[in-house]
Enzyme design. Structure first.
Site, PDB file in Angstrom:
ATOM      1  N   GLU A 116      20.889  39.074  -8.570  1.00 21.79           N
ATOM      2  CA  GLU A 116      20.768  38.505  -7.225  1.00 21.79           C
ATOM      3  C   GLU A 116      20.307  39.574  -6.223  1.00 21.79           C
ATOM      4  O   GLU A 116      19.484  39.299  -5.351  1.00 21.79           O
ATOM      5  CB  GLU A 116      22.117  37.881  -6.821  1.00 21.79           C
TER       6      GLU A 116
ATOM      7  N   HIS B  15      17.137  49.761 -23.353  1.00 24.58           N
ATOM      8  CA  HIS B  15      16.355  49.100 -24.405  1.00 24.58           C
ATOM      9  C   HIS B  15      14.891  48.914 -24.004  1.00 24.58           C
ATOM     10  O   HIS B  15      14.221  48.017 -24.522  1.00 24.58           O
ATOM     11  CB  HIS B  15      16.992  47.757 -24.765  1.00 24.58           C
TER      12      HIS B  15
ATOM     13  N   GLU C 193      12.179  39.574  -2.613  1.00 15.72           N
ATOM     14  CA  GLU C 193      11.616  38.449  -1.859  1.00 15.72           C
ATOM     15  C   GLU C 193      11.399  38.761  -0.383  1.00 15.72           C
ATOM     16  O   GLU C 193      10.544  38.157   0.254  1.00 15.72           O
ATOM     17  CB  GLU C 193      12.426  37.168  -2.029  1.00 15.72           C
TER      18      GLU C 193
ATOM     19  N   LYS D 282      11.869  27.533   2.194  1.00 16.94           N
ATOM     20  CA  LYS D 282      13.308  27.422   1.934  1.00 16.94           C
ATOM     21  C   LYS D 282      13.633  26.415   0.826  1.00 16.94           C
ATOM     22  O   LYS D 282      14.291  26.747  -0.136  1.00 16.94           O
ATOM     23  CB  LYS D 282      14.024  27.043   3.233  1.00 16.94           C
TER      24      LYS D 282
ATOM     25  N   CYS E  45       7.047  22.549   3.354  1.00 21.12           N
ATOM     26  CA  CYS E  45       6.465  21.721   4.411  1.00 21.12           C
ATOM     27  C   CYS E  45       7.577  21.053   5.206  1.00 21.12           C
ATOM     28  O   CYS E  45       8.540  20.544   4.636  1.00 21.12           O
ATOM     29  CB  CYS E  45       5.516  20.641   3.902  1.00 21.12           C
TER      30      CYS E  45
ATOM     31  N   ASN F  29       4.750  15.669   2.990  1.00 18.16           N
ATOM     32  CA  ASN F  29       5.386  16.739   2.220  1.00 18.16           C
ATOM     33  C   ASN F  29       5.506  16.220   0.793  1.00 18.16           C
ATOM     34  O   ASN F  29       5.968  15.096   0.590  1.00 18.16           O
ATOM     35  CB  ASN F  29       6.771  17.045   2.832  1.00 18.16           C
ATOM     36  N   GLY F  30       5.078  17.014  -0.186  1.00 19.75           N
ATOM     37  CA  GLY F  30       5.147  16.560  -1.576  1.00 19.75           C
ATOM     38  C   GLY F  30       3.794  16.751  -2.240  1.00 19.75           C
ATOM     39  O   GLY F  30       2.935  17.460  -1.715  1.00 19.75           O
TER      40      GLY F  30
ATOM     41  N   LYS G 171      16.964  39.430  -3.874  1.00 22.15           N
ATOM     42  CA  LYS G 171      16.970  39.600  -2.405  1.00 22.15           C
ATOM     43  C   LYS G 171      15.986  40.681  -1.993  1.00 22.15           C
ATOM     44  O   LYS G 171      15.225  40.510  -1.059  1.00 22.15           O
ATOM     45  CB  LYS G 171      18.363  39.995  -1.876  1.00 22.15           C
TER      46      LYS G 171
ATOM     47  N   ARG H 252      10.663  25.956   6.174  1.00 22.00           N
ATOM     48  CA  ARG H 252      10.152  25.161   5.060  1.00 22.00           C
ATOM     49  C   ARG H 252       8.688  25.487   4.728  1.00 22.00           C
ATOM     50  O   ARG H 252       8.151  25.004   3.736  1.00 22.00           O
ATOM     51  CB  ARG H 252      10.271  23.674   5.367  1.00 22.00           C
TER      52      ARG H 252
ATOM     53  N   TRP I 162       3.339  24.494   3.982  1.00 24.87           N
ATOM     54  CA  TRP I 162       3.425  25.464   2.890  1.00 24.87           C
ATOM     55  C   TRP I 162       2.343  25.002   1.915  1.00 24.87           C
ATOM     56  O   TRP I 162       2.501  23.976   1.258  1.00 24.87           O
ATOM     57  CB  TRP I 162       4.804  25.427   2.247  1.00 24.87           C
TER      58      TRP I 162
HETATM   59  C1  F6R Z   1      16.383  32.984  -2.858  1.00 30.02           C
HETATM   60  C2  F6R Z   1      16.523  31.548  -2.656  1.00 30.02           C
HETATM   61  C3  F6R Z   1      16.020  30.644  -3.720  1.00 30.02           C
HETATM   62  C4  F6R Z   1      16.913  29.395  -3.827  1.00 30.02           C
HETATM   63  C5  F6R Z   1      16.319  28.404  -4.837  1.00 30.02           C
HETATM   64  C6  F6R Z   1      17.207  27.194  -5.001  1.00 30.02           C
HETATM   65  O1  F6R Z   1      16.955  33.701  -1.816  1.00 30.02           O
HETATM   66  O2  F6R Z   1      16.989  31.101  -1.640  1.00 30.02           O
HETATM   67  O3  F6R Z   1      15.929  31.296  -4.942  1.00 30.02           O
HETATM   68  O4  F6R Z   1      18.195  29.779  -4.218  1.00 30.02           O
HETATM   69  O5  F6R Z   1      15.054  28.005  -4.401  1.00 30.02           O
HETATM   70  O6  F6R Z   1      17.389  26.516  -3.807  1.00 30.02           O
HETATM   71  P1  F6R Z   1      18.554  25.470  -3.618  1.00 30.02           P
HETATM   72  O7  F6R Z   1      19.845  26.197  -3.682  1.00 30.02           O
HETATM   73  O8  F6R Z   1      18.305  24.856  -2.279  1.00 30.02           O
HETATM   74  O9  F6R Z   1      18.430  24.469  -4.742  1.00 30.02           O
END
Ligand code: F6R
Length: 587
Positions: free
Chosen positions: A465, A488, A472, A582, A2, A98-99, A469, A27, A72
């Site tokens: 990682e 395994h 997502e 984000k 949000c 937000n929250g 990527k 967000r 969101w």
């Molecule tokens: C994936 C991604 C998330 C963040 C996670 C932590 O691409 O961006 O997995 O890495 O939500 O976010 P931060 O680093 O802001 O604590």
């Protein structure tokens, strides 16, 4: 999670909020809305993303005060009724939030008993209605304060009253920052929302409320005492928060990595050595992080073990409560976070602080809640990261943590040279010829049911990682494994043509990694090698520069690009993947 934006000043408030919301869309982008105030409060709401909408079609009038929100969804589906701003029964008060208000059901029940009606399924709607109720006895600021005292959970709220020449904002465990212009104020979840207007900001702390009226006044919610706050000047430029010529923020941010790595490598030796010293003398070091930042922690735990010969504990932040018994005042906690606002990370930090552990954070967003909770901090200096999928923050986090490991053995100079060279080589890797190859691979595998990624040792985390990527933003099922682990169980899923990305480096696990790739190839897997040298077993080879010590940094870049093109070729917007936001400011 949000985005909030409010404005009071001489500009067209709706336009300022609308443009600010566009910058906050990372967000949340389920729906958005604006409440603007003239003699009455007018509310405008829309389902879906804000981009592509013209504000003139929606709000033809000019206002001086407005609040806005991009959602969101948490409580209640994506409907117009659930879209913020929410309004009181007498239509005098409007609020954005937000929250999560944890006790909203009790509060709603008691307000219903008093005769109030609710039109949404949200927790937020109780806020304007509770203020309306308190305003039977108190003026607007005091009614807001009384309401805030009743709320349990987390909130960043901005509220307007049709008869109040301004707005009130408050926060607890959710971000909110004030922008100070010439006779104008901005209030937003994050700085890029108003960066084109001002670089002067005040970071609100938990349980503080900002009363924006003729003057700005900040008060403690608990005791109503006035609080003196410092103005901070932000270093980011407005251009850094814009897409420029790139089609998406994610692509721009991938290309920014060589420069970001250079900035990370410029961190002062003194500061790195000081924190490295804390790690050397600390009795138990805990890295805590989520998602991509957790993968940076995982890479670093290997680097610490190999380079600094130091054991560090690593915990997904939301799982940290299981380790709390081991935290003492000698513990050093190293939270890693791009946003510095991730609720799970903040929860772990707060519980460690209760036990008097020292907190040294690795952060991108200066002034964030994590920054302010920390005893020491290392900024990764990646600049604003707007694309939901983290890219440059990841490589910069790995870079800073690697510097720390080398600082712990007094070999910082060597690490800085390595990073400088890696930064140059990544720039070459981003040349058109290489990109064309990655695009061809993306085209060839874009209809895959599943993609697997493998790597060993420091590239185990690269595999994790890369899989994150891919899944997502392309929505293809992807899983990352330690090279030795596939056999395994998961190898049962390899069919003719299943893509398997193999991360390799010229290091001591190269042979084993290739053997693992062979096991997959023997079962029909399509092998995409990301490695400094070609190998007969690779069906496709993406060449990366030969830096064994920091291969996770160079190896992840083509994987980020592959994920990006997979998303684009499948018709997805990589900057706004479905169901995601984000900064995850709820637990
Ligand atoms: C994936 C991604 C998330 C963040 C996670 C932590 O691409 O961006 O997995 O890495 O939500 O976010 P931060 O680093 O802001 O604590």
């Amino acid at each position: 999670m949000c985005g909030i934006m409010g404005y009071k000043g001489n500009k067209n408030a709706v336009e300022v909020c609308f443009n600010g919301l566009k910058k906050l869309e990372y967000r949340g982008y389920d729906s958005w809305g604006i409440a603007a105030k003239d003699k009455e409060i007018e509310v405008f709401k829309k389902i879906g993303k804000i981009s592509g909408t013209s504000i003139k079609d929606i709000v033809p009038k000019d206002f001086r005060i407005a609040i806005s929100h991009t959602r969101w969804a948490t409580h209640g589906g994506v409907t117009e009724q659930n879209t913020h701003p929410h309004i009181s029964n007498n239509r005098r008060i409007a609020a954005v939030h937000n929250g999560i208000i944890e006790n909203f059901q009790e509060l709603r029940k008691s307000l219903r008993e008093k005769g109030y009606t609710f039109h949404s399924e949200t927790d937020t709607e109780i806020i304007p209605i509770l203020i309306e109720d308190y305003m039977k006895q108190y003026d607007f600021p005091e009614a807001v304060r009384k309401t805030l005292l009743d709320l349990e959970g987390s909130f960043a709220v901005v509220i307007i009253d049709k008869d109040f020449d301004g707005m009130i904002a408050a926060r607890k465990d959710s971000p909110l920052v004030l922008g100070i212009g010439e006779n104008e104020y901005f209030i937003a979840s994050d700085i890029p929302a108003f960066l084109e207007h001002t670089k002067k900001v005040i970071f609100l702390d938990d349980n503080e409320m900002a009363i924006l009226n003729k003057e700005l006044e900040i008060r403690g919610v608990q005791n109503n005492n006035q609080v003196q706050k410092q103005i901070t000047i932000i270093e980011w430029s407005p251009e850094q928060a814009m897409k420029g010529d790139f089609e998406h923020f994610m692509l721009k941010e991938i290309y920014e990595q060589p420069a970001a790595l250079k900035r990370a490598a410029a961190e002062s030796d003194e500061k790195l050595s000081k924190i490295a010293e804390e790690i050397n003398k600390g009795f138990g070091t805990f890295f805590v992080a989520c998602g991509t930042a957790y993968h940076a922690g995982l890479t670093s735990s290997y680097i610490f073990s190999k380079i600094a010969k130091k054991h560090v504990n690593l915990s997904i932040a939301s799982e940290f409560p299981s380790y709390e018994n081991f935290i003492t005042e000698k513990t050093l906690m190293i939270p890693i976070s791009q946003s510095g606002e991730t609720a799970d990370v903040l929860g772990a930090v707060k519980s460690a602080k209760k036990k008097k552990a020292k907190i040294c954070s690795v952060i991108n967003a200066a002034g964030s809640t994590l920054d302010r909770l920390s005893d020491e901090r290392l900024y990764i200096k990646a600049g604003p990261e707007i694309g939901v999928a983290s890219t440059k923050a990841y490589t910069s986090q790995v870079a800073v943590l690697m510097l720390l490991a080398y600082a712990a053995i007094d070999k910082l100079d060597y690490a800085k040279i390595l990073l400088g060279e890696a930064s140059k080589s990544i720039k070459d890797m981003l040349e058109d010829k290489e990109i064309e190859k990655i695009k061809r691979i993306a085209e060839a595998i874009k209809d895959a049911k599943s993609i697997f990624t493998i790597g060993r040792d420091i590239n185990y985390s690269t595999a994790m990682e890369a899989a994150l990527k891919i899944k997502e933003i392309s929505y293809i099922h992807a899983e990352g494994f330690a090279g030795g682990e596939l056999k395994h169980g998961t190898i049962a899923l390899i069919e003719q043509g299943t893509p398997v990305i193999v991360f390799s480096a010229n290091d001591h696990v190269k042979k084993e990694t290739i053997s693992n790739a062979m096991e997959v190839k023997a079962r029909g897997g399509l092998i995409i090698g990301i490695a400094p040298e070609d190998n007969d077993i690779f069906d496709y080879w993406i060449k990366v520069p030969d830096f064994p010590e920091i291969s996770p940094i160079v190896n992840i870049v083509p994987a980020q690009l592959l994920a990006y093109y997979l998303a684009v070729f499948r018709g997805n917007n990589p900057d706004k993947p479905r169901n995601l936001a984000k900064s995850v400011t709820v637990k």
